[in-house]
Design a protein around this motif. Sequence first.
Motif, mmCIF file in Angstrom:
data_model
loop_
_atom_site.group_PDB
_atom_site.id
_atom_site.type_symbol
_atom_site.label_atom_id
_atom_site.label_comp_id
_atom_site.label_asym_id
_atom_site.label_seq_id
_atom_site.Cartn_x
_atom_site.Cartn_y
_atom_site.Cartn_z
ATOM 1 N N MET A 1 100.988 -54.656 -78.926
ATOM 2 C CA MET A 1 102.258 -54.728 -78.231
ATOM 3 C C MET A 1 103.359 -54.257 -79.184
ATOM 4 O O MET A 1 103.397 -54.619 -80.341
ATOM 5 C CB MET A 1 102.511 -56.174 -77.791
ATOM 6 N N SER A 2 104.255 -53.421 -78.695
ATOM 7 C CA SER A 2 105.317 -52.886 -79.530
ATOM 8 C C SER A 2 106.389 -53.935 -79.787
ATOM 9 O O SER A 2 106.493 -54.935 -79.084
ATOM 10 C CB SER A 2 105.950 -51.669 -78.853
ATOM 11 N N GLU A 3 107.197 -53.681 -80.801
ATOM 12 C CA GLU A 3 108.287 -54.609 -81.127
ATOM 13 C C GLU A 3 109.281 -54.700 -79.974
ATOM 14 O O GLU A 3 109.782 -55.774 -79.666
ATOM 15 C CB GLU A 3 108.986 -54.156 -82.406
ATOM 16 N N ASP A 4 109.558 -53.561 -79.299
ATOM 17 C CA ASP A 4 110.466 -53.579 -78.146
ATOM 18 C C ASP A 4 109.911 -54.452 -77.031
ATOM 19 O O ASP A 4 110.654 -55.176 -76.375
ATOM 20 C CB ASP A 4 110.708 -52.160 -77.625
ATOM 21 N N ALA A 5 108.588 -54.390 -76.820
ATOM 22 C CA ALA A 5 107.979 -55.229 -75.791
ATOM 23 C C ALA A 5 108.079 -56.690 -76.181
ATOM 24 O O ALA A 5 108.311 -57.559 -75.331
ATOM 25 C CB ALA A 5 106.523 -54.825 -75.580
ATOM 26 N N ASP A 6 107.913 -56.992 -77.466
ATOM 27 C CA ASP A 6 108.048 -58.373 -77.932
ATOM 28 C C ASP A 6 109.458 -58.893 -77.676
ATOM 29 O O ASP A 6 109.634 -60.017 -77.227
ATOM 30 C CB ASP A 6 107.724 -58.479 -79.429
ATOM 31 N N ILE A 7 110.453 -58.077 -77.980
ATOM 32 C CA ILE A 7 111.845 -58.463 -77.752
ATOM 33 C C ILE A 7 112.076 -58.684 -76.262
ATOM 34 O O ILE A 7 112.660 -59.686 -75.856
ATOM 35 C CB ILE A 7 112.820 -57.401 -78.311
ATOM 36 N N SER A 8 111.591 -57.771 -75.450
ATOM 37 C CA SER A 8 111.760 -57.899 -73.995
ATOM 38 C C SER A 8 111.085 -59.151 -73.467
ATOM 39 O O SER A 8 111.660 -59.865 -72.642
ATOM 40 C CB SER A 8 111.189 -56.666 -73.285
ATOM 41 N N GLU A 9 109.863 -59.417 -73.943
ATOM 42 C CA GLU A 9 109.136 -60.600 -73.487
ATOM 43 C C GLU A 9 109.854 -61.885 -73.890
ATOM 44 O O GLU A 9 110.007 -62.805 -73.089
ATOM 45 C CB GLU A 9 107.727 -60.601 -74.080
ATOM 46 N N LEU A 10 110.328 -61.934 -75.115
ATOM 47 C CA LEU A 10 111.020 -63.120 -75.603
ATOM 48 C C LEU A 10 112.340 -63.340 -74.859
ATOM 49 O O LEU A 10 112.642 -64.455 -74.437
ATOM 50 C CB LEU A 10 111.266 -63.011 -77.106
#
Length: 115
Positions: A1-10
């Motif tokens: 999972m990309s860092e952008d996806a992590d930010i979006s998920e959080l």
Amino acid sequence: MSEDADISELLALLDDEYARAILTETSVEPMSASILSDRCEASLPTVYRRLERLQKCDLISEQTTLAPDGNHYSVYEARLEGLEVTLDDGELTLEVRRRDEDVADKFTRLWEGMR
């Protein structure tokens, strides 16, 4: 999972009123899912779904507690201490500060992960 996806998920998780209520309640003291259900005015399945997502993001920890009658149950405690979003030169970064777990909690989590 990309860092952008992590930010979006959080950020999506923190946008959820039940997830925020669970974090708020468990920042004061550890609580069981049934108590969280009452305090957050949410169904037990809703609480368990949010707890699962919060644990996936490492924002909440789970410990097993012994009841006076000898049975055991889980209690949950917020690990989120702070969150900082920074926008610099076209880059969005998210810094999450978590409370440290004590050694006993780390050992318990490790042991439960091995079962």
